[in-house]
Design a protein around this motif. Structure first.
Motif, PDB file in Angstrom:
ATOM      1  N   ALA A 141       0.830  -1.210   0.000  1.00 60.66           N
ATOM      2  CA  ALA A 141       0.000   0.000   0.000  1.00 60.66           C
ATOM      3  C   ALA A 141       0.864   1.260   0.000  1.00 60.66           C
ATOM      4  O   ALA A 141       0.426   2.309  -0.492  1.00 60.66           O
ATOM      5  N   ALA A 142       2.079   1.161   0.542  1.00 61.27           N
ATOM      6  CA  ALA A 142       2.973   2.324   0.587  1.00 61.27           C
ATOM      7  C   ALA A 142       3.792   2.480  -0.683  1.00 61.27           C
ATOM      8  O   ALA A 142       4.525   3.473  -0.830  1.00 61.27           O
ATOM      9  N   ALA A 143       3.683   1.528  -1.617  1.00 57.77           N
ATOM     10  CA  ALA A 143       4.477   1.553  -2.847  1.00 57.77           C
ATOM     11  C   ALA A 143       3.812   2.459  -3.881  1.00 57.77           C
ATOM     12  O   ALA A 143       3.309   2.013  -4.916  1.00 57.77           O
ATOM     13  N   LEU A 144       3.823   3.758  -3.599  1.00 59.10           N
ATOM     14  CA  LEU A 144       3.151   4.754  -4.427  1.00 59.10           C
ATOM     15  C   LEU A 144       4.162   5.736  -5.001  1.00 59.10           C
ATOM     16  O   LEU A 144       5.139   6.094  -4.327  1.00 59.10           O
ATOM     17  N   PRO A 145       3.954   6.187  -6.228  1.00 53.72           N
ATOM     18  CA  PRO A 145       4.851   7.202  -6.789  1.00 53.72           C
ATOM     19  C   PRO A 145       4.922   8.422  -5.875  1.00 53.72           C
ATOM     20  O   PRO A 145       3.906   8.887  -5.354  1.00 53.72           O
ATOM     21  N   GLY A 146       6.133   8.915  -5.665  1.00 56.59           N
ATOM     22  CA  GLY A 146       6.326  10.061  -4.787  1.00 56.59           C
ATOM     23  C   GLY A 146       6.708   9.672  -3.376  1.00 56.59           C
ATOM     24  O   GLY A 146       7.325  10.466  -2.657  1.00 56.59           O
ATOM     25  N   ARG A 191      12.875   4.470   8.306  1.00 52.47           N
ATOM     26  CA  ARG A 191      12.232   5.748   8.636  1.00 52.47           C
ATOM     27  C   ARG A 191      11.451   6.263   7.443  1.00 52.47           C
ATOM     28  O   ARG A 191      11.956   6.248   6.307  1.00 52.47           O
ATOM     29  N   PRO A 192      10.224   6.713   7.644  1.00 52.70           N
ATOM     30  CA  PRO A 192       9.438   7.240   6.521  1.00 52.70           C
ATOM     31  C   PRO A 192      10.079   8.496   5.940  1.00 52.70           C
ATOM     32  O   PRO A 192      10.770   9.242   6.646  1.00 52.70           O
ATOM     33  N   GLY A 193       9.880   8.693   4.659  1.00 48.47           N
ATOM     34  CA  GLY A 193      10.414   9.879   3.998  1.00 48.47           C
ATOM     35  C   GLY A 193      11.882   9.799   3.658  1.00 48.47           C
ATOM     36  O   GLY A 193      12.456  10.773   3.162  1.00 48.47           O
ATOM     37  N   ARG A 194      12.509   8.659   3.913  1.00 49.79           N
ATOM     38  CA  ARG A 194      13.936   8.500   3.622  1.00 49.79           C
ATOM     39  C   ARG A 194      14.132   7.530   2.466  1.00 49.79           C
ATOM     40  O   ARG A 194      13.271   6.727   2.149  1.00 49.79           O
ATOM     41  N   GLY A 195      15.292   7.618   1.858  1.00 47.66           N
ATOM     42  CA  GLY A 195      15.635   6.674   0.805  1.00 47.66           C
ATOM     43  C   GLY A 195      15.200   7.132  -0.573  1.00 47.66           C
ATOM     44  O   GLY A 195      14.678   8.239  -0.777  1.00 47.66           O
ATOM     45  N   MET A 196      15.420   6.250  -1.544  1.00 47.80           N
ATOM     46  CA  MET A 196      15.126   6.559  -2.943  1.00 47.80           C
ATOM     47  C   MET A 196      13.648   6.851  -3.152  1.00 47.80           C
ATOM     48  O   MET A 196      12.782   6.186  -2.596  1.00 47.80           O
ATOM     49  N   LYS A 197      13.373   7.864  -3.980  1.00 48.12           N
ATOM     50  CA  LYS A 197      11.987   8.193  -4.308  1.00 48.12           C
ATOM     51  C   LYS A 197      11.427   7.149  -5.269  1.00 48.12           C
ATOM     52  O   LYS A 197      12.104   6.705  -6.201  1.00 48.12           O
ATOM     53  N   LEU A 198      10.192   6.747  -5.033  1.00 47.44           N
ATOM     54  CA  LEU A 198       9.535   5.755  -5.877  1.00 47.44           C
ATOM     55  C   LEU A 198       8.975   6.422  -7.123  1.00 47.44           C
ATOM     56  O   LEU A 198       8.313   7.463  -7.042  1.00 47.44           O
ATOM     57  N   ARG A 199       9.220   5.780  -8.253  1.00 49.40           N
ATOM     58  CA  ARG A 199       8.780   6.331  -9.542  1.00 49.40           C
ATOM     59  C   ARG A 199       8.044   5.259 -10.337  1.00 49.40           C
ATOM     60  O   ARG A 199       8.348   4.062 -10.215  1.00 49.40           O
ATOM     61  N   PRO A 200       7.070   5.659 -11.147  1.00 50.08           N
ATOM     62  CA  PRO A 200       6.407   4.679 -12.009  1.00 50.08           C
ATOM     63  C   PRO A 200       7.432   3.947 -12.862  1.00 50.08           C
ATOM     64  O   PRO A 200       8.361   4.549 -13.405  1.00 50.08           O
ATOM     65  N   GLY A 201       7.271   2.637 -12.954  1.00 53.98           N
ATOM     66  CA  GLY A 201       8.204   1.817 -13.714  1.00 53.98           C
ATOM     67  C   GLY A 201       9.172   1.041 -12.839  1.00 53.98           C
ATOM     68  O   GLY A 201       9.826   0.114 -13.320  1.00 53.98           O
ATOM     69  N   MET A 202       9.261   1.408 -11.564  1.00 51.51           N
ATOM     70  CA  MET A 202      10.073   0.607 -10.647  1.00 51.51           C
ATOM     71  C   MET A 202       9.322  -0.675 -10.312  1.00 51.51           C
ATOM     72  O   MET A 202       8.097  -0.658 -10.152  1.00 51.51           O
ATOM     73  N   VAL A 203      10.045  -1.774 -10.211  1.00 54.41           N
ATOM     74  CA  VAL A 203       9.449  -3.059  -9.812  1.00 54.41           C
ATOM     75  C   VAL A 203      10.255  -3.588  -8.628  1.00 54.41           C
ATOM     76  O   VAL A 203      11.479  -3.726  -8.714  1.00 54.41           O
ATOM     77  N   LEU A 204       9.540  -3.869  -7.541  1.00 51.62           N
ATOM     78  CA  LEU A 204      10.182  -4.242  -6.289  1.00 51.62           C
ATOM     79  C   LEU A 204       9.619  -5.540  -5.747  1.00 51.62           C
ATOM     80  O   LEU A 204       8.421  -5.797  -5.854  1.00 51.62           O
ATOM     81  N   ALA A 205      10.487  -6.341  -5.141  1.00 51.30           N
ATOM     82  CA  ALA A 205      10.044  -7.470  -4.328  1.00 51.30           C
ATOM     83  C   ALA A 205       9.968  -6.975  -2.888  1.00 51.30           C
ATOM     84  O   ALA A 205      10.973  -6.536  -2.328  1.00 51.30           O
TER      85      ALA A 205
END
Length: 255
Positions: A141-146, A191-205
């Motif tokens: 649910a948190a895997a959203l662009p932005g 921690r929320p708000g940290r790390g790489m920004k999620l973008r459309p086209g990323m695929v994650l396990a």
């Protein structure tokens, strides 16, 4: 480097994802008291072969491994957290089983895992598995662009910690694409708000791993692969391959 997939590529990645889903469903159906872990690996091999897919697990040898992985599934029972090698162990009444499986088809990979019980389940095991699934759902649910990788990690970790479970230190999810393991890493706590920004086209396990005893420590078997809880408590592991799109997360390994 993180490869952003096109809509067409994501659509193509559904093919290996479906193979993984079928393999996991078939293994789960075959998992009964008296069936060996090696037999379950054979079931998964038949599904992959029928689909014309190959296994990214078979022959895989990361830097830490003394030998290449010899099977197409990881089969982790009871206190085994992940990376269990299928052997002649025969399932017993009440076992908690985690199965991880991958497939490569059409140049793309898929990766997923399920946990379940065999025979008469312990209530504590059912709670552990249910919490793992809730943590996975929260991460998806948190895997959203932005959002950021830390938002996924925080969502997963919050569910696990609230239930009093441990999270094996240093293990988590990863990118998926042409290969099973790609950048970026996806921790199970952060921690929320940290790390790489999620973008459309990323695929994650996204793959929560929970330890019932509450500790984050683990030990490795002599086979160099199987990770176990240090206190002998039980563990659960669940996983989906998820595409981040403008319309929200899409699970590519759903049944």
């Amino acid at each position: 480097m993180v490869e952003l997939k096109t809509e067409r590529s994501i659509a193509e990645m559904r093919a290996p994802g479906r193979v993984v889903a079928r393999a996991l469903a078939s293994v789960r159906q075959a998992a009964r008291v008296g069936v060996s872990l090696r037999d379950l690996d054979g079931v998964a091999r038949e599904v992959l072969d029928a689909a014309g897919a190959t296994s990214p697990f078979l022959g895989y040898r990361p830097e830490f491994a003394p030998v290449p992985f010899p099977a197409v599934i990881c089969a982790s029972v009871n206190d085994a957290i992940v990376h269990g090698i299928p052997n002649d162990y025969r399932l017993r009444d009440g076992d908690l089983v985690s199965i991880d499986c991958g497939a490569k088809l059409g140049g793309w990979a898929g990766d997923a895992a399920v946990s379940f019980t065999v025979g008469r389940a312990r209530p504590a095991d059912l709670r552990l598995i249910e919490t793992a699934e809730e943590a996975l759902a929260a991460g998806i649910a948190a895997a959203l662009p932005g959002n950021r990788i830390g938002d996924i990690a925080h969502a997963v970790g919050t569910v696990c910690r609230a239930a009093g479970y441990g999270i094996p230190d240093g293990f988590g999810g990863h990118g998926v694409g042409r290969n099973m393991h790609e950048d970026p890493g996806v921790p199970n706590e952060g921690r929320p708000g940290r790390g790489m920004k999620l973008r459309p086209g990323m695929v994650l396990a996204i793959e929560p791993m929970l330890v019932a005893g509450g500790t984050d420590d683990y030990r490795c078997d002599g086979d160099g692969w199987t990770l176990r809880t240090v206190d002998g408590s039980r563990a659960a592991h669940v996983e989906h391959t998820v595409a981040i799109t403008a319309d929200g997360p899409q699970i590519l390994t759903a049944p």
